[in-house]
Scaffold this active site. Sequence first.
Site, PDB file in Angstrom:
ATOM      1  N   SER A  27       0.799  -1.224   0.000  1.00 42.93           N
ATOM      2  CA  SER A  27       0.000   0.000   0.000  1.00 42.93           C
ATOM      3  C   SER A  27       0.833   1.276   0.000  1.00 42.93           C
ATOM      4  CB  SER A  27      -0.932   0.028   1.209  1.00 42.93           C
ATOM      5  OG  SER A  27      -2.121  -0.638   0.916  1.00 42.93           O
ATOM      6  N   ASP A  82     -11.088  -6.459  -1.096  1.00 44.94           N
ATOM      7  CA  ASP A  82     -10.492  -5.443  -0.244  1.00 44.94           C
ATOM      8  C   ASP A  82      -9.987  -6.131   1.025  1.00 44.94           C
ATOM      9  OD1 ASP A  82     -10.677  -2.168   0.039  1.00 44.94           O
ATOM     10  OD2 ASP A  82     -10.638  -3.182   1.974  1.00 44.94           O
ATOM     11  N   HIS A 133     -15.478  -0.398   2.852  1.00 42.37           N
ATOM     12  CA  HIS A 133     -15.363   0.829   3.632  1.00 42.37           C
ATOM     13  C   HIS A 133     -16.503   1.799   3.369  1.00 42.37           C
ATOM     14  CE1 HIS A 133     -11.193  -0.706   3.420  1.00 42.37           C
ATOM     15  NE2 HIS A 133     -11.058  -0.170   4.620  1.00 42.37           N
TER      16      HIS A 133
END
Length: 637
Positions: A330, A369, A375
């Site tokens: 990330s 995810d 989210h």
Amino acid sequence: MKHRVELRNHPIELHKFRIRLAVSAAFVVVLLAILYVRFYYLQITREEHYHTLAEANRISILPLVPNRGLIYDRNGRVLAQNYSAYALEIVPSKVADIEDTLDELATIIEITAVDRQRFRKLMKESKRFKSLPIRNRLTDVEIASFAANRYRFPGVEIKARVFRQYPEKEIISHVVGYISRINDRDLEQLELNGDLTNYRGSHHIGKIGIEQSYERELHGITGFEEVETDAAGRSIRVLSRTRPTSGNNLILSLDLGLQEAAEKAFGERRGALVALNPNNGEVLAFLSKPGYDNNLFIGGIDQENWNLLNNSIDRPLNNRALRGIYPPGSTFKPFMALAALELGKRSPEYSMSDPGYFSLPGVNRRYRDWKPGGHGRVNLHKSLVVSCDTYYYSLANDLGIDNIHNFISQFGLGKRTGIDIEGEVSGLLPSASWKMKQYKQKWYAGDTISVAIGQGYNLTTPLQLAFATMMIANNGKAYLPRLVKQIQNSQTGHIEDVPAELLYTLNLKPSHLEIVKNALVDVTRPGGTAAKAGANAAYTFAGKTGTSQVIGIKQGERYNEKSINERHRDHAMFIAYAPAENPQIALAILVENTGTGGSTAAPIARQVFDYFLLGKQPESTVAQVTEVLEDHAHEHL
């Protein structure tokens, strides 16, 4: 009585005698002429040549090895120094039986099995006429014992030598490197570079790290002595002397205190940390764990220690900061976000619903995810704060691999930074043309999805991540990373600064940079993936967590750390800079096989920042904290 008749013809005999005498005289004259011509040739015509040879027999030219330059950190702490000691050395070509000689020597001076192994290794690597050490750093008692028995050991001598020493050992081993015995390969390279003459009498040369990269600065200039000798080769007097010029001293940008703080924060974990000054590219810390004792290599490492280092599962000889290549996870997302804004593929206001997965049109596969259920509504700011995978899956599909490659390569990922130590690897920022060249396969949309979250073919080094992070912190300026800050002339003491080198500046919109930088600050605040690391900080810092996969996970399965061999667990990563308003330090951290960036790598960064900005010493070990957002899930990035 009859008279004898004289039959001899005196006139004829006299004539013959005169002929013989003339021939003999002529022969003598010819011999004398030849002798005269030869004398004239030797003493007049070739006088200078033979005078030189005679002088060479009478005069020996002895090289005087210069003292090697010292290496300091930015605050004057010694990282590499010299000391004088006596060594017991053997010239193998002058010894009839090496083993018998070693056995005899062992009766008066301690020679261990390790000493013998190292000596045999040196013999294999060196020419027989070279003087090779069997024991270094002799005591006064050992010197006296050998001196009394010297007549028994032709080809064995005690010599005064200057030895190298690295006081800090493991903590700076991958930066400073080491010197070791000159081998045949080194000689070939020296001859190729035209430096061989300057290494007459030298036994060591820099092998890796700063010792290798700055060899010419550190070595100095060899001097010489003209020594008159007798017929037995013994020195009588010194006729002339040209003093050697010591090597220059190097002052690194490295802060040893910061290096120690980082090492302490890591504890026993494996990994790497690179910290740069974003205002000039100076390397403030450069840590690879575990390290090794670089003193072991100076005299030639013995087989036992070599096997321990070379065969260790922890790979202490591998410079992870410079040569370790890992998926960035990330930590890749801030650069993807900048690409989205700069290339017009996303606006700050654009948001999407995250159900916890992404599906390519027409493909029966879900790209999950890290958070089950997703989210909710996510815009660019939130996508960085909570590290939403789904947002970047969708973004990557819209950008395409070539846009991703062309934009992000500007930040130095997938290429060497040019740092001033050798051995850096380039990593990999994939493209469609690369895959076709490498595998003879076309690029698929699914490949792009993996790249978007720093996985797939993506490979980078901690140094490259620190370099890219520096460019976010300083608004797009690419400074050449460098370890040497200043060079001190050993003769005059004058210190010359190594100037910062601005390679290029990216033309990025300030508003786009501000959006990404504000999101990175919120990563370290409540709700962000590094909130625990940023809690109660006396300053504001920005960062991005990441998790680098070591092994793939089958579709439909969830990552379960406890069920995986420790060496196959994910790597923790974190990039950050501080203070956020006026960055003075930018760093990248990799912690091998320890899970997520928020739980392991980010706390290390916090302790490093605390030391650098506040002078606060880190704890001996990093607390095993777990981010609230990651308690029951695994972030693949």
